[in-house]
Design an enzyme around this catalytic site. Structure first.
Site, PDB file in Angstrom:
ATOM      1  CE  LYS A   1      -3.941  -2.245   2.180  1.00  0.00           C
ATOM      2  NZ  LYS A   1      -3.322  -3.560   2.469  1.00  0.00           N
TER       3      LYS A   1
ATOM      4  CE  LYS B   1      -7.072   0.804   1.689  1.00  0.00           C
ATOM      5  NZ  LYS B   1      -7.543   0.261   0.399  1.00  0.00           N
TER       6      LYS B   1
ATOM      7  NE  ARG C   1      -4.086  -9.393  -6.827  1.00  0.00           N
ATOM      8  CZ  ARG C   1      -3.617  -9.857  -5.680  1.00  0.00           C
ATOM      9  NH1 ARG C   1      -3.093 -11.057  -5.625  1.00  0.00           N
ATOM     10  NH2 ARG C   1      -3.667  -9.121  -4.594  1.00  0.00           N
TER      11      ARG C   1
ATOM     12  NE  ARG D   1      -9.595  -9.943  -5.706  1.00  0.00           N
ATOM     13  CZ  ARG D   1      -8.547  -9.326  -5.157  1.00  0.00           C
ATOM     14  NH1 ARG D   1      -7.750  -9.971  -4.352  1.00  0.00           N
ATOM     15  NH2 ARG D   1      -8.297  -8.068  -5.419  1.00  0.00           N
TER      16      ARG D   1
ATOM     17  NE  ARG E   1     -13.988  -7.446   5.664  1.00  0.00           N
ATOM     18  CZ  ARG E   1     -13.805  -8.201   6.744  1.00  0.00           C
ATOM     19  NH1 ARG E   1     -12.661  -8.155   7.382  1.00  0.00           N
ATOM     20  NH2 ARG E   1     -14.775  -8.990   7.172  1.00  0.00           N
TER      21      ARG E   1
ATOM     22  CG  ASP F   1      -5.519  -6.166  -5.277  1.00  0.00           C
ATOM     23  OD1 ASP F   1      -5.402  -7.108  -6.079  1.00  0.00           O
ATOM     24  OD2 ASP F   1      -5.322  -6.278  -4.056  1.00  0.00           O
TER      25      ASP F   1
ATOM     26  CD  GLU G   1      -3.843  -4.462  -1.337  1.00  0.00           C
ATOM     27  OE1 GLU G   1      -2.944  -4.885  -0.593  1.00  0.00           O
ATOM     28  OE2 GLU G   1      -4.898  -5.058  -1.546  1.00  0.00           O
TER      29      GLU G   1
ATOM     30  CG  ASN H   1      -0.940  -7.567  -3.083  1.00  0.00           C
ATOM     31  OD1 ASN H   1      -0.866  -7.751  -1.878  1.00  0.00           O
ATOM     32  ND2 ASN H   1      -1.957  -6.946  -3.667  1.00  0.00           N
TER      33      ASN H   1
HETATM   34  N1  ADP Z   1     -11.229   2.746  -1.189  1.00  0.00           N
HETATM   35  C1  ADP Z   1     -12.023   1.667  -1.129  1.00  0.00           C
HETATM   36  N2  ADP Z   1     -13.300   1.732  -1.576  1.00  0.00           N
HETATM   37  C2  ADP Z   1     -14.121   0.656  -1.516  1.00  0.00           C
HETATM   38  N3  ADP Z   1     -13.742  -0.531  -1.033  1.00  0.00           N
HETATM   39  C3  ADP Z   1     -12.477  -0.664  -0.574  1.00  0.00           C
HETATM   40  C4  ADP Z   1     -11.557   0.427  -0.599  1.00  0.00           C
HETATM   41  N4  ADP Z   1     -10.399   0.006  -0.069  1.00  0.00           N
HETATM   42  C5  ADP Z   1     -10.564  -1.302   0.258  1.00  0.00           C
HETATM   43  N5  ADP Z   1     -11.829  -1.705  -0.036  1.00  0.00           N
HETATM   44  C6  ADP Z   1     -12.396  -3.056   0.156  1.00  0.00           C
HETATM   45  O1  ADP Z   1     -11.657  -3.729   1.158  1.00  0.00           O
HETATM   46  C7  ADP Z   1     -10.941  -4.844   0.606  1.00  0.00           C
HETATM   47  C8  ADP Z   1      -9.577  -4.969   1.248  1.00  0.00           C
HETATM   48  O2  ADP Z   1      -8.852  -3.767   1.100  1.00  0.00           O
HETATM   49  P1  ADP Z   1      -7.374  -3.748   0.478  1.00  0.00           P
HETATM   50  O3  ADP Z   1      -6.975  -2.342   0.351  1.00  0.00           O
HETATM   51  O4  ADP Z   1      -7.365  -4.570  -0.751  1.00  0.00           O
HETATM   52  O5  ADP Z   1      -6.498  -4.413   1.636  1.00  0.00           O
HETATM   53  P2  ADP Z   1      -6.010  -5.921   1.879  1.00  0.00           P
HETATM   54  O6  ADP Z   1      -4.538  -5.847   1.798  1.00  0.00           O
HETATM   55  O7  ADP Z   1      -6.484  -6.248   3.257  1.00  0.00           O
HETATM   56  O8  ADP Z   1      -6.590  -6.792   0.800  1.00  0.00           O
HETATM   57  C9  ADP Z   1     -10.899  -4.560  -0.878  1.00  0.00           C
HETATM   58  O9  ADP Z   1     -10.783  -5.763  -1.620  1.00  0.00           O
HETATM   59  C10 ADP Z   1     -12.236  -3.870  -1.114  1.00  0.00           C
HETATM   60  O10 ADP Z   1     -13.284  -4.818  -1.170  1.00  0.00           O
HETATM   61 MG    MG Z   2      -6.512  -6.414  -1.236  1.00  0.00          MG
END
Ligand code: ADP
Ligand code: MG
Length: 314
Positions: A125, A160, A210, A224, A232, A272, A280, A282
């Site tokens: 991130k 987050k 992804r 996903r 999430r 992502d 992201e 990864n």
């Molecule tokens: N800015 C955002 N707007 C809407 N949904 C989000 C956002 N950021 C994260 N999410 C939701 O939360 C999930 C996990 O967040 P993410 O940033 O991908 O962190 P992780 O590393 O835990 O996967 C994402 O797959 C999405 O479904």
């Molecule tokens: Mg993620």
């Protein structure tokens, strides 16, 4: 060509072989006749200038309940391997960082995938913030006044952890949400470092895509879709994998970030994208290989081994 391969990963008895990308890589390696040795990160050591590990020969089988066989342990110099797969899962903590320091001593004489120094430099991130124009509005801070100002500007936000994974502690805060103050306090005592504050993207209900890049090139993708009662999309949180194609915007994103990934030796990367916004990159232990193939997509494990073999030839 037969390679001597070592895989550094979490305990193999605990993986879920149906979704595990490392396992997909190991099956493909074995099928190609590469000799695979296995060790967990706690078996890696540095003595003087020598990086070594206690390794065991590994055989894998795509069968639930009987997916691996380990041979006799032996102490091996990492330099004897052609390739090390750096594949333990986050948390990206000091234990993780320390293994990248150790493996860095062996690379590139032994090709470590992904390049350990570059992995260390590219937390998912944080690295992504090198491409702010591809991202949703994003703030990395723990400063209350900064977050309040961002919230006033953008309305609905997500908070987050910076080093979270698998959807851990991802919260949406609507404009009027009175829980903001308490959630701020909770984050402030829970995390020592800054965290991520991001504009909420409502189209997340249609999925978080992804996209896998191999040596900087698009290799496969899976969408996903979150469960109806969750924000999430992570599959470990009940997200459903769906077949997908790339949009024009997503192709542009791949074209932009592909070359820097290749330059940095980040051979296997999962990005992502939500609603055309990159969230992201990864590089630690990306997943998605098995989901892509199960949905009728390309064999990403084969593409990765093609690249590794080509690199070992030159
Ligand atoms: N800015 C955002 N707007 C809407 N949904 C989000 C956002 N950021 C994260 N999410 C939701 O939360 C999930 C996990 O967040 P993410 O940033 O991908 O962190 P992780 O590393 O835990 O996967 C994402 O797959 C999405 O479904
Ligand atoms: Mg993620």
């Amino acid at each position: 060509m037969s390679l001597k391969v070592a895989v550094q990963m979490d305990p193999i008895e605990r993986i879920n072989i149906r979704g595990d990308s490392t396992f997909a890589l190991l099956l493909e390696a074995q099928q190609r006749g590469h000799a695979v040795s296995y060790y967990t990160p706690d078996r890696l050591a540095l003595r003087g200038g020598e990086v070594f590990a206690t390794v065991q020969p590994l055989q894998v089988r795509d069968q639930l309940g009987d997916h691996f066989k380990l041979g006799e342990p032996r102490r091996a110099d990492i330099a004897e391997f052609d390739v090390v797969l750096l594949r333990q899962d986050p948390p990206f903590d000091l234990a993780y960082i320390t293994t990248t320091h150790l493996l860095e001593r062996a690379h590139p004489g032994t090709l470590v995938v992904n390049d350990p120094a570059q992995v260390r430099n590219a937390p998912e991130k944080m690295f992504v913030m090198e491409f702010p124009d591809l991202m949703p509005p994003t703030l990395i801070t723990r400063d209350l006044a900064e977050i309040k100002a961002f919230r006033a500007e953008h309305g609905d936000i997500v908070m987050k952890p910076l080093y979270g994974k698998g959807g851990e502690a991802v919260f949406r805060l609507a404009r009027e949400d009175l829980n903001f103050g308490s959630l701020y306090d909770l984050f402030a005592v829970t995390f020592r470092e800054q965290w991520v504050v991001q504009k909420f993207l409502p189209a997340v209900k249609d999925g978080d895509k992804r996209i896998i890049l191999v040596d900087g090139e698009f290799a496969g993708a899976v969408n996903r879709v979150p469960a109806p009662d969750d924000l999430r999309s992570n599959m470990v949180r009940g997200g459903t994998p769906k077949e997908t194609d790339l949009t024009t915007r997503e192709r542009e994103i791949c074209a932009r970030i592909g070359p820097p990934l290749r330059e940095r030796g980040l051979l296997f990367v999962g990005i992502d994208v939500i609603d055309g916004y990159l969230t992201e990159i990864n590089v630690t232990s990306p997943t998605g290989i098995r989901a892509v193939k199960n949905l009728g997509g390309p064999d990403v494990a084969a593409l990765i081994w093609d690249k590794i073999e080509a690199k070992r030839k030159t």
